[in-house]
Structure formats: C-alpha cells, structure tokens
Motif scaffolding. Structure first.
Motif, PDB file in Angstrom:
ATOM      1  N   CYS A  40       5.004 109.561  58.479  1.00 22.46           N
ATOM      2  CA  CYS A  40       4.351 108.288  58.161  1.00 22.46           C
ATOM      3  C   CYS A  40       5.055 107.130  58.868  1.00 22.46           C
ATOM      4  O   CYS A  40       4.399 106.198  59.360  1.00 22.46           O
ATOM      5  N   THR A  76      -0.484 110.865  60.849  1.00 27.05           N
ATOM      6  CA  THR A  76       0.747 111.197  61.570  1.00 27.05           C
ATOM      7  C   THR A  76       1.691 111.958  60.646  1.00 27.05           C
ATOM      8  O   THR A  76       2.329 112.933  61.057  1.00 27.05           O
ATOM      9  N   THR A 116      -1.003 109.596  69.698  1.00 24.17           N
ATOM     10  CA  THR A 116      -1.014 108.238  70.249  1.00 24.17           C
ATOM     11  C   THR A 116      -1.963 108.161  71.447  1.00 24.17           C
ATOM     12  O   THR A 116      -2.775 107.229  71.563  1.00 24.17           O
ATOM     13  N   VAL A 147       3.065 113.713  67.918  1.00 25.58           N
ATOM     14  CA  VAL A 147       3.013 112.253  67.834  1.00 25.58           C
ATOM     15  C   VAL A 147       2.580 111.653  69.176  1.00 25.58           C
ATOM     16  O   VAL A 147       1.751 110.735  69.223  1.00 25.58           O
ATOM     17  N   ILE A 206       3.360 104.258  65.771  1.00 21.39           N
ATOM     18  CA  ILE A 206       2.154 104.454  66.597  1.00 21.39           C
ATOM     19  C   ILE A 206       1.252 103.224  66.498  1.00 21.39           C
ATOM     20  O   ILE A 206       0.711 102.745  67.491  1.00 21.39           O
ATOM     21  N   ASN A 207       1.112 102.685  65.272  1.00 20.97           N
ATOM     22  CA  ASN A 207       0.296 101.485  65.079  1.00 20.97           C
ATOM     23  C   ASN A 207       0.795 100.333  65.936  1.00 20.97           C
ATOM     24  O   ASN A 207       0.005  99.579  66.513  1.00 20.97           O
ATOM     25  N   GLY A 238       4.058 107.172  62.281  1.00 25.47           N
ATOM     26  CA  GLY A 238       2.690 106.659  62.345  1.00 25.47           C
ATOM     27  C   GLY A 238       2.678 105.139  62.368  1.00 25.47           C
ATOM     28  O   GLY A 238       1.865 104.515  63.055  1.00 25.47           O
ATOM     29  N   SER A 239       3.599 104.547  61.613  1.00 24.60           N
ATOM     30  CA  SER A 239       3.734 103.094  61.602  1.00 24.60           C
ATOM     31  C   SER A 239       4.109 102.597  63.002  1.00 24.60           C
ATOM     32  O   SER A 239       3.605 101.571  63.477  1.00 24.60           O
ATOM     33  N   ILE A 251      -3.909 105.985  60.025  1.00 21.57           N
ATOM     34  CA  ILE A 251      -3.119 106.529  61.135  1.00 21.57           C
ATOM     35  C   ILE A 251      -1.744 106.989  60.622  1.00 21.57           C
ATOM     36  O   ILE A 251      -1.246 108.050  61.005  1.00 21.57           O
ATOM     37  N   GLU A 252      -1.164 106.215  59.703  1.00 18.32           N
ATOM     38  CA  GLU A 252       0.134 106.611  59.141  1.00 18.32           C
ATOM     39  C   GLU A 252       0.020 107.921  58.378  1.00 18.32           C
ATOM     40  O   GLU A 252       0.851 108.824  58.517  1.00 18.32           O
TER      41      GLU A 252
END
Ligand code: ZN
Length: 269
Positions: A13, A82, A118, A114, A19-20, A16-17, A78-79
């Motif tokens: 997660c 991921t 992305t 990951v 990735i954002n 994922g943050s 997204i988080e």
C-alpha cells in the motif's frame, strides 16, 4: 505467518502511495522525490497523518482538509491493488526462479509487479511508457538475474545470459512487428515504448515466459477489441494501450508460472 501477510500488504500500500505520486508527477515533468505532497488546488502541504495509504482517503471523506477539493477515488484504489500485488508474491511461481527460496521471489516480484503496474497505469492514462521506467526495470531485471547467478554458482551465468537473450528477443520481436505493421497499414501501429517494455519483461520472465506473455497480450487485446467493436464501446481507429495488456500478461505469467498457460496454448486443458 499472518504477520507476513499484513506486512506485505502494508508495504504494498505504501508503494502504491508512491505510484500515485509517480503517475501524477512524471507526466508533468516534476521531481518524484521532492517536495512533499501538497494539494494541487490550494497548495496546502499534506500532513503525514493525512497521507496514510487508503485510510486517510476515508478519514478525509475523499476531500482536501483545507480547501475540500475532491481527491479522486483512484488514489485509495491504486494503493489497495498495489498492496494486493505485493502480497500475492507470497504465492508467485515464476518459472525462471522456481528453484529460488520464497523470500527471493517475494522481493524480486515486488519490484517487478510495482514497476509493471505503474507502467500499465501510465499507458492507460497517457498512452505513454516512460523510458526511465522501462529501461530502469530492464536494468533491475538483469541485475537480479546476475545476483542470483553470483549467489548460486560463480562460474555459470545461466540466469543472466537467459535474461539478456530474452530481453534482446523481446526488443527485436516488437521492432519487427512495428516495422511490418507500418508497411502493411501505412501508419504506426505500435508505440515506441512497447519494444522496451517487452525487453524489460524478458529480463524478468526469461524467453518462455516472455513469449507466453506476448501470446496472452495479443489474445486478450484481440478479445477486447472484438468485444469493444461488437458492443460499440470503441471506434474502428481507436488507439489501444497495448502496454496495459503486456503488463498484465507479464504479471499473470510471473504469478502463475509458464506451465498453466502452455497447457492452454496447446489445448491440453
Ligand atoms: Zn486543498
């Protein structure tokens, strides 16, 4: 054991943050590490307790704390995914690393999944597979295979040679497709990033894994286009983000291994 589940999901997660941040800043040509996140509307710095993956979005009701501008629901989604992708590496069966201990496949798989996720998001949103990510992923894939070689048997570079050949084949294959596609249709049919993405996937999946992924890519993209045309959801000349299909096929092959797909391809199921 349960604690590992939670650990992996939480780490995922947090990735994922990140990735954002990457998919927001990379297209704007902004640095992905500096400065800390702020609200794009009111510029208020986002405090750490408002920046917790998934949780903060719900605590804030999907709105900026200062100006109440809506924060897209895609952030927590997204988080979450991921987190799921990283967690699922606990069960991944990548064929080329089948002899390796689980902690190795978890570690390598986290990097690979990951990066692919992305790229899929960026291709979906912008039809763009940025070179720093594809080539960076390729270098990481080759480095991983080299490290496995060095840890197993110093005199046999079997993994890294296999990975290198696979990435070379992926690159050549998509360049040939692009070349003939342009000749036949008189316009570019593939984006420039696809060949680099295929090269990167080769470095992680090996030759067999790569070509199974390519098969899956064209099978799934084909079904998608046919369904889209029949249901009139896509137009005849619409661009298709092939990188999305490539990335998800690569993920499937990493998690499930080669055998199950070979059986499907050769009608043994
Ligand atoms: Zn704001």
């Amino acid at each position: 054991m349960e604690i590992i589940f939670i650990y992996l999901f939480v780490i995922g997660c947090c990735l994922g943050s990140f990735i954002n941040v990457v998919i927001y800043r990379l297209p704007l040509n902004k640095s992905i590490v500096y400065p800390n996140s702020s609200c794009p509307k009111c510029n208020a710095k986002i405090k750490w307790f408002d920046n917790l993956p998934i949780i903060s979005w719900f605590l804030l009701n999907g709105k900026c704390r200062s100006c109440k501008t809506k924060i897209a629901f895609s952030y927590p989604i997204i988080e979450f995914f991921t987190g799921l992708l990283v967690f699922l590496n606990l069960y991944a069966q990548p064929a080329i690393y089948s002899q390796q201990p689980t902690y190795i496949t978890i570690f390598l798989g986290s990097i690979f999944s990951v990066t692919l996720f992305t790229l899929a998001l960026l291709d979906f949103k912008y039809y763009w597979l940025p070179q720093p990510l594809t080539l960076g992923g390729l270098i990481l894939g080759i480095t991983s295979s080299l490290l496995i070689d060095l840890s197993n048997d110093f005199y046999q570079f079997s993994y890294s040679i296999y990975a290198l050949i696979a990435s070379f084949l992926g690159f050549i294959f998509f360049n040939l497709l692009s070349h003939f596609g342009r000749k036949i249709f008189n316009k570019p049919v593939l984006g420039g990033g696809d060949a680099k993405l295929a090269a990167m996937m080769g470095s992680w999946l090996g030759i067999n894994g790569l070509f199974i992924s390519i098969w899956l890519t064209f099978a799934s993209a084909g079904i998608f286009v046919i369904l889209g045309l029949v249901l009139k959801k896509i137009k005849r000349n619409q661009k298709i983000p092939l990188g999305v299909f490539l990335a998800f096929s690569g993920l499937l092959v990493w998690y499930f291994g080669n055998q199950v797909f070979l059986k499907i391809i050769f009608f043994q199921i």
